[in-house]
Design a protein around this motif. Sequence first.
Motif, PDB file in Angstrom:
ATOM      1  N   THR A   2       0.963  -1.157   0.211  1.00  0.00           N
ATOM      2  CA  THR A   2      -0.175   0.169   0.124  1.00  0.00           C
ATOM      3  C   THR A   2       0.859   1.271  -0.070  1.00  0.00           C
ATOM      4  O   THR A   2       2.071   1.220   0.393  1.00  0.00           O
ATOM      5  CB  THR A   2      -0.932   0.005   1.364  1.00  0.00           C
ATOM      6  OG1 THR A   2       0.170   0.275   2.336  1.00  0.00           O
ATOM      7  CG2 THR A   2      -1.871  -1.163   1.435  1.00  0.00           C
ATOM      8  N   LYS A   4       0.691   3.691   2.087  1.00  0.00           N
ATOM      9  CA  LYS A   4       1.362   3.989   3.582  1.00  0.00           C
ATOM     10  C   LYS A   4       2.449   3.176   3.863  1.00  0.00           C
ATOM     11  O   LYS A   4       3.644   3.731   4.533  1.00  0.00           O
ATOM     12  CB  LYS A   4       0.391   3.669   4.595  1.00  0.00           C
ATOM     13  CG  LYS A   4       0.584   4.013   5.980  1.00  0.00           C
ATOM     14  CD  LYS A   4      -0.552   3.653   7.006  1.00  0.00           C
ATOM     15  CE  LYS A   4      -0.120   4.035   7.956  1.00  0.00           C
ATOM     16  NZ  LYS A   4      -0.872   3.683   9.231  1.00  0.00           N
ATOM     17  N   GLN A   5       2.572   1.902   3.346  1.00  0.00           N
ATOM     18  CA  GLN A   5       3.694   1.058   3.534  1.00  0.00           C
ATOM     19  C   GLN A   5       4.775   1.736   2.880  1.00  0.00           C
ATOM     20  O   GLN A   5       5.973   1.212   3.507  1.00  0.00           O
ATOM     21  CB  GLN A   5       3.303  -0.507   3.084  1.00  0.00           C
ATOM     22  CG  GLN A   5       2.252  -0.925   4.057  1.00  0.00           C
ATOM     23  CD  GLN A   5       1.957  -2.703   3.372  1.00  0.00           C
ATOM     24  OE1 GLN A   5       1.808  -2.724   2.271  1.00  0.00           O
ATOM     25  NE2 GLN A   5       1.725  -3.436   4.252  1.00  0.00           N
ATOM     26  N   HIS A   6       5.006   2.040   1.850  1.00  0.00           N
ATOM     27  CA  HIS A   6       5.921   2.565   1.271  1.00  0.00           C
ATOM     28  C   HIS A   6       6.860   3.607   2.161  1.00  0.00           C
ATOM     29  O   HIS A   6       7.952   3.803   1.954  1.00  0.00           O
ATOM     30  CB  HIS A   6       5.764   3.425  -0.178  1.00  0.00           C
ATOM     31  CG  HIS A   6       5.718   2.579  -1.153  1.00  0.00           C
ATOM     32  ND1 HIS A   6       6.847   1.830  -1.903  1.00  0.00           N
ATOM     33  CD2 HIS A   6       4.541   2.293  -1.848  1.00  0.00           C
ATOM     34  CE1 HIS A   6       5.974   1.088  -2.971  1.00  0.00           C
ATOM     35  NE2 HIS A   6       4.816   1.188  -2.777  1.00  0.00           N
ATOM     36  N   PHE A   7       6.071   4.297   2.981  1.00  0.00           N
ATOM     37  CA  PHE A   7       6.654   5.343   3.936  1.00  0.00           C
ATOM     38  C   PHE A   7       6.713   4.760   5.499  1.00  0.00           C
ATOM     39  O   PHE A   7       7.568   5.296   6.299  1.00  0.00           O
ATOM     40  CB  PHE A   7       5.621   6.482   3.954  1.00  0.00           C
ATOM     41  CG  PHE A   7       5.596   7.263   2.564  1.00  0.00           C
ATOM     42  CD1 PHE A   7       6.583   8.223   2.495  1.00  0.00           C
ATOM     43  CD2 PHE A   7       4.722   6.849   1.966  1.00  0.00           C
ATOM     44  CE1 PHE A   7       6.433   8.723   1.143  1.00  0.00           C
ATOM     45  CE2 PHE A   7       4.509   7.531   0.711  1.00  0.00           C
ATOM     46  CZ  PHE A   7       5.592   8.417   0.329  1.00  0.00           C
ATOM     47  N   THR A   8       6.019   3.600   5.732  1.00  0.00           N
ATOM     48  CA  THR A   8       6.240   3.031   7.017  1.00  0.00           C
ATOM     49  C   THR A   8       6.968   1.833   7.339  1.00  0.00           C
ATOM     50  O   THR A   8       7.670   1.564   8.519  1.00  0.00           O
ATOM     51  CB  THR A   8       4.865   3.139   7.620  1.00  0.00           C
ATOM     52  OG1 THR A   8       4.093   2.057   6.840  1.00  0.00           O
ATOM     53  CG2 THR A   8       4.255   4.339   7.854  1.00  0.00           C
ATOM     54  N   TYR A  18       8.535   7.287  10.445  1.00  0.00           N
ATOM     55  CA  TYR A  18       8.794   7.873   9.324  1.00  0.00           C
ATOM     56  C   TYR A  18       9.707   9.139   9.585  1.00  0.00           C
ATOM     57  O   TYR A  18      10.842   9.319   8.825  1.00  0.00           O
ATOM     58  CB  TYR A  18       7.699   8.346   8.391  1.00  0.00           C
ATOM     59  CG  TYR A  18       8.021   9.100   7.267  1.00  0.00           C
ATOM     60  CD1 TYR A  18       8.439   8.584   6.258  1.00  0.00           C
ATOM     61  CD2 TYR A  18       7.757  10.473   7.273  1.00  0.00           C
ATOM     62  CE1 TYR A  18       8.965   9.269   5.129  1.00  0.00           C
ATOM     63  CE2 TYR A  18       8.241  11.191   6.090  1.00  0.00           C
ATOM     64  CZ  TYR A  18       8.545  10.495   5.031  1.00  0.00           C
ATOM     65  OH  TYR A  18       8.903  11.192   3.897  1.00  0.00           O
TER      66      TYR A  18
END
Length: 78
Positions: A2, A4-8, A18
């Motif tokens: 997702t 969001k997962q790219h950043f977390t 992050y």
Amino acid sequence: MTLKQHFTEHPASVDETYLEHFKVAARFARCLSIAAGAAAVHAIIPSMCTTTASKRICELHSEMTASKRGSNALESAA
């Protein structure tokens, strides 16, 4: 993965938020840019900045591998 997962996902894998990860990575980028500049000066004038880049890279490596992030990275690589 997702958005969001790219950043977390990766920051969480090294026990950082992050923002914490951003600050560390941005500081490393700044230090590496300075080391690259010193290496460029050394390439043009070999008598200048003879150990500046290599010292800084060694310091950054030691910092990264001595911290909790280094031990987590080593554990996940094994």
